[in-house]
Design an enzyme around this catalytic site. Structure first.
Site, PDB file in Angstrom:
ATOM      1  N   SER A 135       6.733  -9.702  -6.513  1.00 41.67           N
ATOM      2  CA  SER A 135       6.272  -8.634  -5.642  1.00 41.67           C
ATOM      3  C   SER A 135       4.757  -8.515  -5.806  1.00 41.67           C
ATOM      4  CB  SER A 135       6.972  -7.337  -6.054  1.00 41.67           C
ATOM      5  OG  SER A 135       6.474  -6.257  -5.319  1.00 41.67           O
ATOM      6  N   LYS A 161       6.892 -11.474  -2.014  1.00 46.46           N
ATOM      7  CA  LYS A 161       7.073 -10.204  -1.302  1.00 46.46           C
ATOM      8  C   LYS A 161       5.739  -9.488  -1.288  1.00 46.46           C
ATOM      9  CE  LYS A 161       9.104  -5.872  -2.955  1.00 46.46           C
ATOM     10  NZ  LYS A 161      10.351  -5.242  -3.426  1.00 46.46           N
ATOM     11  N   LEU A 162       5.311  -9.092  -0.094  1.00 49.04           N
ATOM     12  CA  LEU A 162       4.048  -8.363   0.028  1.00 49.04           C
ATOM     13  C   LEU A 162       4.327  -6.892   0.236  1.00 49.04           C
ATOM     14  CD1 LEU A 162       1.987 -10.621   2.494  1.00 49.04           C
ATOM     15  CD2 LEU A 162       2.025 -10.677  -0.026  1.00 49.04           C
ATOM     16  N   LYS A 163       3.609  -6.067  -0.489  1.00 52.90           N
ATOM     17  CA  LYS A 163       3.660  -4.632  -0.240  1.00 52.90           C
ATOM     18  C   LYS A 163       2.815  -4.355   0.990  1.00 52.90           C
ATOM     19  CE  LYS A 163       6.052  -3.053  -3.772  1.00 52.90           C
ATOM     20  NZ  LYS A 163       7.300  -2.292  -3.566  1.00 52.90           N
ATOM     21  N   ASP A 189       7.577  -5.189   1.949  1.00 49.57           N
ATOM     22  CA  ASP A 189       8.170  -3.932   1.482  1.00 49.57           C
ATOM     23  C   ASP A 189       7.206  -2.788   1.773  1.00 49.57           C
ATOM     24  OD1 ASP A 189       9.488  -1.879   0.215  1.00 49.57           O
ATOM     25  OD2 ASP A 189       9.402  -2.750  -1.806  1.00 49.57           O
ATOM     26  N   ASN A 191       7.983   0.614   1.277  1.00 48.94           N
ATOM     27  CA  ASN A 191       8.210   1.819   0.463  1.00 48.94           C
ATOM     28  C   ASN A 191       8.039   3.102   1.275  1.00 48.94           C
ATOM     29  OD1 ASN A 191       6.975  -0.150  -2.057  1.00 48.94           O
ATOM     30  ND2 ASN A 191       8.857   0.994  -2.439  1.00 48.94           N
ATOM     31  N   GLU A 214      11.578  -4.457   4.093  1.00 45.94           N
ATOM     32  CA  GLU A 214      12.258  -3.540   3.175  1.00 45.94           C
ATOM     33  C   GLU A 214      11.766  -2.107   3.387  1.00 45.94           C
ATOM     34  OE1 GLU A 214      11.776  -5.096  -0.789  1.00 45.94           O
ATOM     35  OE2 GLU A 214      12.521  -3.277  -1.746  1.00 45.94           O
ATOM     36  N   ASP A 239      16.259  -0.221   0.448  1.00 43.55           N
ATOM     37  CA  ASP A 239      16.078  -0.108  -1.002  1.00 43.55           C
ATOM     38  C   ASP A 239      16.305   1.368  -1.359  1.00 43.55           C
ATOM     39  OD1 ASP A 239      15.023   0.286  -3.546  1.00 43.55           O
ATOM     40  OD2 ASP A 239      13.131  -0.737  -3.223  1.00 43.55           O
ATOM     41  N   LYS A 263      19.154  -2.151  -7.109  1.00 42.06           N
ATOM     42  CA  LYS A 263      18.489  -1.807  -8.368  1.00 42.06           C
ATOM     43  C   LYS A 263      19.475  -0.929  -9.119  1.00 42.06           C
ATOM     44  CE  LYS A 263      13.752  -1.600  -6.585  1.00 42.06           C
ATOM     45  NZ  LYS A 263      12.809  -0.673  -5.909  1.00 42.06           N
ATOM     46  N   GLY A 291      13.369  -4.826  -8.650  1.00 39.50           N
ATOM     47  CA  GLY A 291      12.749  -4.673  -9.962  1.00 39.50           C
ATOM     48  C   GLY A 291      11.970  -3.379 -10.018  1.00 39.50           C
TER      49      GLY A 291
END
Ligand code: SMG
Ligand code: MG
Length: 369
Positions: A135, A161-163, A189, A191, A214, A239, A263, A291
């Site tokens: 990540s 995986k890119l934020k 992702d 968030n 995500e 997630d 998770k 994670g």
């Protein structure tokens, strides 16, 4: 078994580089570890809550309080405790899944060490090593992002995986896709950083052949995820929203998600995580292991979980050195983009007591009956 003591250890571990997501930047990991002492032996569990309630409503000081005031007393006052019976024993406490997961994992570790059985064996692992992704946080600039990604590619990671967040999405994705080439596994992702008004913008991601997007919207908002999934070609993966097997099945049946990030901490423990894995397998929905910047204690259990059959996408199960110059246990090291599943009893790793003392933020809280 009879639990004789529950210890709460609070540590601070510096990160090898800052980690930035849509909700903030962190430079250290505050780690809450639980050790149970029982009549058959000891066990360890790691709480994945962050120092602040920014990923979910849980946070370290809150988890500590719930463990100290409710969860630990419940196990200390019970005559007989098992990992499988733990959820029922503490069902009077609403939520606080990360705190519950930490104690349940410690109980399971103690039990399986006694039975000389590994987490992988107990969960139903079908492979002895797992494919690893990494990540990558929001970077200060595109060149710095590309540098970081190139380093991980050199280390052998099998998926990036890119934020992303508003203002840091299409351009970094385009540049990283160009760097990686068309066949590399790439996902993003958010968030929860977007809302329904961003759907049209998010559709621009379809040009980059992503494995998945995500959690673009807030955890309670299943409806907007359904709407996005209808309008975008990139698969939607939940997630934060997935708090248990019931929500998982519901979100899948309503077509809010076609892949799930599991998770164990977020869902209340590894037993629930395995139930979600099984339900998703039944529904033909692939899963992958998320994670939470775990130390070796939590990482060991994650790697064992990721060895189950339906974990068909690489997880955020990176090597210890992705976050820590030195790990609290023997380090997890990447070999050909994979980590080996521990085979020794319980989690299969050993906490280095000298580091536990060196990184302690304060003396452990020791609770007894
Ligand atoms: O352990 O490599 C890891 C972290 C992976 O991106 C990661 N986790 O939403 O999936 C996620 C985030 C949550 C933690 S961010 C502080
Ligand atoms: Mg996520």
């Amino acid at each position: 078994m009879k639990v004789t003591a529950v210890e709460l250890h609070l540590l601070a571990m510096p990160l090898v580089r800052p980690f930035e997501t849509s909700f903030g930047r962190q430079t250290a990991r505050t780690v809450l570890l639980v050790r149970v002492r029982t009549d058959v032996g000891d066990g360890w569990g790691e709480c994945v809550a962050m120092a602040d309630p920014v990923y979910s409503s849980e946070y370290v000081a809150g988890a500590e309080a719930v463990l100290r005031d409710y969860l630990a007393p419940a196990v200390l006052h019970a005559d007989e405790v098992t990992a499988e019976g733990f959820a029922g024993l503490v069902s009077f406490v609403i939520g606080h899944r990360m705190a519950k997961a930490a104690l349940e994992t410690a109980l399971l570790d103690a039990e399986l060490r006694t039975a000389e059985r590994s987490f992988g064996d107990y969960f139903g692992a079908v492979r002895d090593e797992v494919d690893c992704g990494v990540s990558v946080g929001v970077a200060p600039s595109i060149p710095e992002l590309l540098d970081e990604v190139a380093g991980y590619v050199d280390e052998g990671y099998r998926r990036i995986k890119l934020k992303i967040k508003p203002g840091w999405d299409i351009e970094p994705v385009r540049e990283v896709r160009e760097l990686l080439g068309p066949d590399a596994l790439l996902q993003v992702d958010a968030n929860t950083a977007y809302d329904a008004a961003d759907i049209r913008h998010l559709r621009l991601l379809d040009a980059y052949e992503l494995l998945l997007i995500e959690q673009p919207f807030v955890e309670e908002d299943i409806a907007t995820h359904i709407q996005l999934a209808r309008e975008i070609e990139t698969p939607v993966c939940l997630d934060e929203s997935i708090l248990g097997v019931g929500v998982a099945v519901d979100a899948i049946e309503r077509h809010a998600t076609s892949i799930i990030n599991i998770k164990a901490g977020r869902v209340g423990g590894y037993l629930e995580a395995v139930r979600i894995h099984d339900a998703c397998a039944e529904l033909g929905v692939p899963v992958w292991c998320g994670g939470m910047l775990e130390t070796g204690v939590g990482r060991a259990a994650n790697v064992a979980l990721a060895a189950l059959e339906n974990f068909t996408l690489p997880g955020d199960t990176s090597a210890s050195r992705r976050y820590f110059a030195e790990d609290l246990t023997e380090p997890f090291e990447l070999v050909d983009g994979r980590l080996r599943v521990p085979t020794a009893p319980g989690s299969g790793v050993t906490v280095r007591e000298e580091l536990l003392r060196a990184w302690a933020v304060r003396a452990p809280v020791i609770l007894t009956a």
